[in-house]
Design an enzyme around this catalytic site. Structure first.
Site, PDB file in Angstrom:
ATOM      1  N   ASP A 209      49.454  48.484  31.546  1.00  0.00           N
ATOM      2  CA  ASP A 209      49.134  48.361  32.926  1.00  0.00           C
ATOM      3  C   ASP A 209      50.668  47.711  33.173  1.00  0.00           C
ATOM      4  O   ASP A 209      51.521  47.067  32.526  1.00  0.00           O
ATOM      5  CB  ASP A 209      48.074  47.616  33.398  1.00  0.00           C
ATOM      6  CG  ASP A 209      48.069  46.219  32.689  1.00  0.00           C
ATOM      7  OD1 ASP A 209      48.805  45.227  33.114  1.00  0.00           O
ATOM      8  OD2 ASP A 209      47.593  46.249  31.703  1.00  0.00           O
ATOM      9  N   ASP A 211      50.687  44.908  35.184  1.00  0.00           N
ATOM     10  CA  ASP A 211      50.159  43.739  35.614  1.00  0.00           C
ATOM     11  C   ASP A 211      50.034  43.801  37.439  1.00  0.00           C
ATOM     12  O   ASP A 211      49.551  44.870  37.745  1.00  0.00           O
ATOM     13  CB  ASP A 211      50.867  42.696  35.109  1.00  0.00           C
ATOM     14  CG  ASP A 211      49.988  41.320  35.262  1.00  0.00           C
ATOM     15  OD1 ASP A 211      49.115  41.245  34.726  1.00  0.00           O
ATOM     16  OD2 ASP A 211      50.686  40.197  35.532  1.00  0.00           O
TER      17      ASP A 211
HETATM   18  N1  LIG Z   1      48.047  42.513  32.623  1.00  0.00           N
HETATM   19  C1  LIG Z   1      47.503  41.944  31.521  1.00  0.00           C
HETATM   20  N2  LIG Z   1      47.486  40.496  31.466  1.00  0.00           N
HETATM   21  C2  LIG Z   1      46.900  40.299  30.233  1.00  0.00           C
HETATM   22  N3  LIG Z   1      46.385  40.684  29.388  1.00  0.00           N
HETATM   23  C3  LIG Z   1      46.416  42.209  29.515  1.00  0.00           C
HETATM   24  N4  LIG Z   1      45.990  43.074  28.410  1.00  0.00           N
HETATM   25  C4  LIG Z   1      46.220  44.132  29.268  1.00  0.00           C
HETATM   26  N5  LIG Z   1      46.904  44.218  30.194  1.00  0.00           N
HETATM   27  C5  LIG Z   1      46.898  42.808  30.593  1.00  0.00           C
END
Ligand SMILES: Nc1ncnc2[nH]cnc12
Ligand SMILES: CSC[C@H]1O[C@H](OP(=O)(O)O)[C@H](O)[C@@H]1O
Length: 290
Positions: A209, A211
Site C-alpha cells: 500500500d 500508507d
Molecule cells: N502502511 C503500513 N504501515 C505499517 N505497516 C504496514 N504493513 C503494511 N502496510 C503498512
C-alpha cells in the site's frame, strides 16, 4: 562444502512454506521463552530451511507482542547460518508501488518499549549496527527476485513503527521528509537481535500500500493490504525457489561483513564481573565467545 541453513521469518500473509522435502516440526524453547510458533524444517532445492511465522501460524500475535528474542534465539539454536525476513510494508515513495519488492539496507527504529537486546545488566555488549543488513544475502535475494521478473529495488530505508495502528497523515509526511522509503512494524528489533546473535540478516519488504500520504486521500487499512498480499506472497515463494537453487551450488563462506564475529569486540563486561545466570542465558546466542 559448507552449506547454508537459511532461517526464513514469514510476516503477514506468509504463515507456512509448502513444498519442502523432509519436513519436520520442532517445538523449541529458549532462555527467552517460546518463539512465535514451532519451527518448520525442510529442504528446498536441497537447501535446509527453518521457517518461523513471526505473528504465529494464525496471525494471533501483534507486532508489539512478537517474542523477538525467542525467535532469533530459536533460529540460532536450530543452526541457521543466515536469516531472511519476508515482510509486508507500506510505501513512502511514489516510485515504489504496491507489488514492489524492496531489499532493505537501512532502518530507522521508532519502536518503543520492545526488548531490543539479549545483553543487559550482568553482561553488557555493544555491537556495531551501521550496516544492519547482510549485503551478500540481500544481493543474492535481489538477484533471485530479478531472475524471476519481480519488480525489485536494491536498497531502501525501512521505518519501523510501533503500531498496531497505522500512521497518522502527519507522521507519514514526516517520514517522507526524513527520506524513508518503506514503513512496517516488525523488522526492529528483529534486525538488532540477529546482529547480536551474529546471524547475517536481510529483509525483503513487499509493498502492499501507499500508507496515507498521497493527496488522492487513500488511507491504508487491512483490506487494502490483504488485496495485494496474496500476489506478493506468491512472488516471494518464486524468489525463494530461485534463491535456494542458487545457494545449493554456492559454498557458504563467512559473511564478508564480519557479522559472524561481531561479538569478539562487543562485550565490555570483563568475565570476572559477569553475572553467571545472565551468561548462562546468553549461551544460546553467544556460546562462541562466552
Ligand atoms: N502502511 C503500513 N504501515 C505499517 N505497516 C504496514 N504493513 C503494511 N502496510 C503498512
Ligand atoms: C497486516 S498489515 C500490518 C502488519 O504487516 C506487517 O507485518 P510483517 O512485517 O510481519 O509482514 C507490518 O509490519 C504489520 O505488522
Amino acid at each position: 562444502m559448507t552449506r547454508w541453513t537459511l532461517g526464513i521469518i514469514g510476516g503477514s500473509g506468509l504463515y507456512a512454506l509448502d513444498g519442502l522435502a523432509d519436513v519436520r516440526t520442532e517445538s523449541v524453547r529458549t532462555p527467552w521463552g517460546a518463539p512465535s510458533a514451532p519451527l518448520t524444517r525442510g529442504a528446498l532445492n536441497g537447501v535446509e530451511l527453518v521457517f518461523l511465522p513471526r505473528h504465529g501460524a494464525g496471525h494471533a500475535i501483534p507486532p508489539s507482542d512478537i517474542p523477538f528474542r525467542a525467535n532469533i534465539a530459536a533460529l540460532k539454536q536450530a543452526g541457521c547460518t543466515d536469516i531472511l525476513s519476508i515482510s509486508a510494508c507500506g510505501s513512502l515513495r511514489q516510485g515504489l508501488p504496491p507489488g514492489h519488492f524492496v531489499m532493505v539496507d537501512q532502518y530507522v527504529d521508532r519502536t518503543v518499549g520492545r526488548e531490543r537486546s539479549f545483553f543487559g545488566t550482568g553482561c553488557v555488549a555493544h555491537v556495531p549496527l551501521a550496516q544492519p543488513v547482510c549485503a551478500r544475502l540481500a544481493a543474492l535475494a535481489a538477484d533471485a527476485g530479478e531472475a524471476e521478473g519481480l519488480p525489485v529495488t536494491r536498497g531502501g530505508t525501512y521505518l519501523a513503527m510501533e503500531g498496531p495502528q497505522f500512521s497518522t497523515r502527519a507522521e507519514s509526511d514526516l517520514y517522507r521528509q526524513w527520506g524513508m522509503d518503506v514503513i512496517g512494524m516488525t523488522n526492529m528489533p528483529e534486525a538488532r537481535l540477529a546482529r547480536e546473535a551474529e546471524l547475517p540478516y536481510a529483509s525483503i519488504a513487499m509493498v502492499t500500500d501507499y500508507d496515507c500520504w498521497r493527496d488522492e486521500g487513500e488511507s491504508v487499512d487491512v483490506a487494502s493490504v490483504l488485496a495485494v498480499m496474496q500476489s506478493n506472497t506468491k512472488g516471494a515463494r518464486r524468489l525463494l525457489d530461485r534463491l535456494t537453487a542458487r545457494l545449493a551450488d554456492l559454498p557458504r563462506a563467512a559473511s564478508p561483513d564480519g557479522i559472524e564475529t561481531c561479538l569478539d569486540t562487543a562485550i565490555i563486561t570483563p568475565p570476572a564481573a559477569r553475572d553467571p545466570e545472565v551468561v548462562e542465558r546468553l549461551r544460546s546466542i553467544a556460546a562462541r565467545v562466552l
